[in-house]
Design a protein around this motif. Structure first.
Motif, short mmCIF file in Angstrom:
data_model
loop_
_atom_site.label_atom_id
_atom_site.label_comp_id
_atom_site.label_asym_id
_atom_site.label_seq_id
_atom_site.Cartn_x
_atom_site.Cartn_y
_atom_site.Cartn_z
N GLN A 185 -17.82 -21.53 -4.51
CA GLN A 185 -17.54 -22.50 -5.75
C GLN A 185 -17.26 -23.96 -5.32
OE1 GLN A 185 -18.35 -21.24 -8.60
NE2 GLN A 185 -18.52 -23.35 -9.53
N CYS A 186 -18.25 -24.84 -5.11
CA CYS A 186 -18.05 -26.04 -5.00
C CYS A 186 -18.59 -26.83 -6.07
CB CYS A 186 -18.76 -26.45 -3.66
SG CYS A 186 -18.42 -28.03 -3.15
N GLY A 187 -17.52 -27.51 -6.90
CA GLY A 187 -17.88 -28.34 -8.03
C GLY A 187 -18.31 -27.43 -9.13
N GLU A 188 -19.31 -27.76 -9.97
CA GLU A 188 -19.47 -26.86 -10.98
C GLU A 188 -20.77 -25.78 -10.75
OE1 GLU A 188 -20.78 -29.66 -13.93
OE2 GLU A 188 -18.98 -30.75 -14.13
N SER A 189 -21.42 -25.79 -9.51
CA SER A 189 -22.35 -25.21 -9.29
C SER A 189 -21.99 -24.35 -8.20
CB SER A 189 -23.76 -25.65 -8.92
OG SER A 189 -24.11 -26.60 -10.17
N PRO A 190 -22.64 -22.98 -8.11
CA PRO A 190 -22.19 -22.09 -6.99
C PRO A 190 -23.32 -22.81 -5.80
CG PRO A 190 -23.84 -20.96 -8.34
CD PRO A 190 -23.28 -22.24 -9.17
N PHE A 191 -22.73 -22.72 -4.73
CA PHE A 191 -23.05 -23.20 -3.30
C PHE A 191 -23.54 -21.87 -2.37
CE2 PHE A 191 -22.08 -25.69 0.62
CZ PHE A 191 -23.58 -25.82 0.95
N HIS A 192 -24.56 -21.53 -1.98
CA HIS A 192 -25.04 -20.52 -1.41
C HIS A 192 -25.01 -20.81 0.23
CE1 HIS A 192 -26.18 -17.65 -4.67
NE2 HIS A 192 -26.37 -18.88 -5.39
N VAL A 193 -24.42 -20.01 0.93
CA VAL A 193 -24.13 -20.29 2.57
C VAL A 193 -24.59 -18.97 3.19
CG1 VAL A 193 -22.54 -21.15 4.09
CG2 VAL A 193 -22.29 -22.11 1.87
N ILE A 194 -25.38 -18.98 4.14
CA ILE A 194 -25.41 -18.00 5.15
C ILE A 194 -25.11 -18.44 6.67
CG2 ILE A 194 -27.67 -17.07 6.38
CD1 ILE A 194 -28.58 -16.38 3.41
#
Length: 258
Positions: free
Chosen positions: A133-142
């Motif tokens: 959760q970075c800011g208002e939108s989810p950030f997908h990390v692999i």
């Protein structure tokens, strides 16, 4: 009056830590490794070959699911800078195991370790997928680590592309980094075609970064792929103490997230 848009600057580090063993003396150097990683001031750290020791199992003891096991090396590297972490155990060997890890300054809402192994006789591989959760939108990390054989990597790339297509929205902010063992530089085209991503160093410098071996980097094995955000800069970390902390060099990239 127009509303001003807010941009988050996110600094990402990708690093194969060689199971915490120094290159020349083959000794554990976790405190040195932790200090070095902290000095790069990354918001999100993606690690490969994070090791743990399999303790003796008591009769009737139930172990946690492998994706929720926290190895001692991850505990040693965790810091107040990164209060959130995720781990995915992949390769299990006599007395121990290693896998991929993610450390984050931002909250990790969920994570999953997806097996992408192709043969039991080979080293087991996986992709560790975290929703940050970075800011208002989810950030997908692999964070991932592909196999040593080209035929193995070809099948693993297909598995990764299928996984991302099914689990991550096309319009979502997405980053995938790690050790791709792609010394022939073939997987980038497949990821570009299948996932519509860019590679940070290829985008900035028109070539992948040389990361292996650390004392005389010749092979371009490590990558940072991304989409849905703007690359600010990409930096290949060199010099001391990185020459001996691992057999790979770390990569850092900064992105603007709307």
């Amino acid at each position: 009056m127009a509303r001003s848009s807010r941009v988050h600057r996110v600094r990402v580090l990708s690093y194969n830590i060689h199971q915490g063993l120094t290159v020349f003396r083959r000794q554990l150097a976790l405190s040195l490794l932790k200090d070095a990683i902290k000095s790069l001031k990354a918001d999100i750290v993606l690690l490969q070959e994070v090791a743990g020791v399999e303790g003796p199992r008591r009769r009737g003891e139930k172990r946690e699911r492998e994706e929720y096991v926290t190895p001692f090396q991850l505990e040693a590297l965790a810091d107040e800078i990164w209060p959130y972490s995720a781990y995915g155990r992949n390769s299990v060997f006599a007395g121990g195991f290693h896998g991929n890890a993610i450390l984050s300054r931002f909250e990790i809402k969920s994570f999953h370790n997806q097996d992408i192994s192709v043969m039991k006789a080979l080293v087991q591989r996986g992709v560790l997928h975290a929703e940050v959760q970075c800011g208002e939108s989810p950030f997908h990390v692999i964070s991932t680590h592909l196999g040593l054989l080209e035929a193995e990597r070809e099948r693993q790339v297909r598995k990764v592309v299928d996984y991302v297509k099914h689990k991550i929205p096309d319009e979502g902010q997405f980053l995938m980094a790690g050790d791709f063992n792609d010394w022939r530089e073939r997987v980038t085209r497949r990821f570009q075609k299948g996932l519509k991503v860019d590679e940070a160093f290829l985008k900035q410098n028109r070539r992948h970064a040389r990361t292996f071996p650390s004392h005389l980097p010749m092979l371009k094995l490590d990558r940072i792929y991304y989409r849905g955000m703007k690359l600010h800069k990409a930096v290949q970390v060199k010099g001391r103490p990185w020459l001996f902390l691992s057999d790979h060099l770390p990569l850092v990239a900064e992105f603007n997230l709307p």
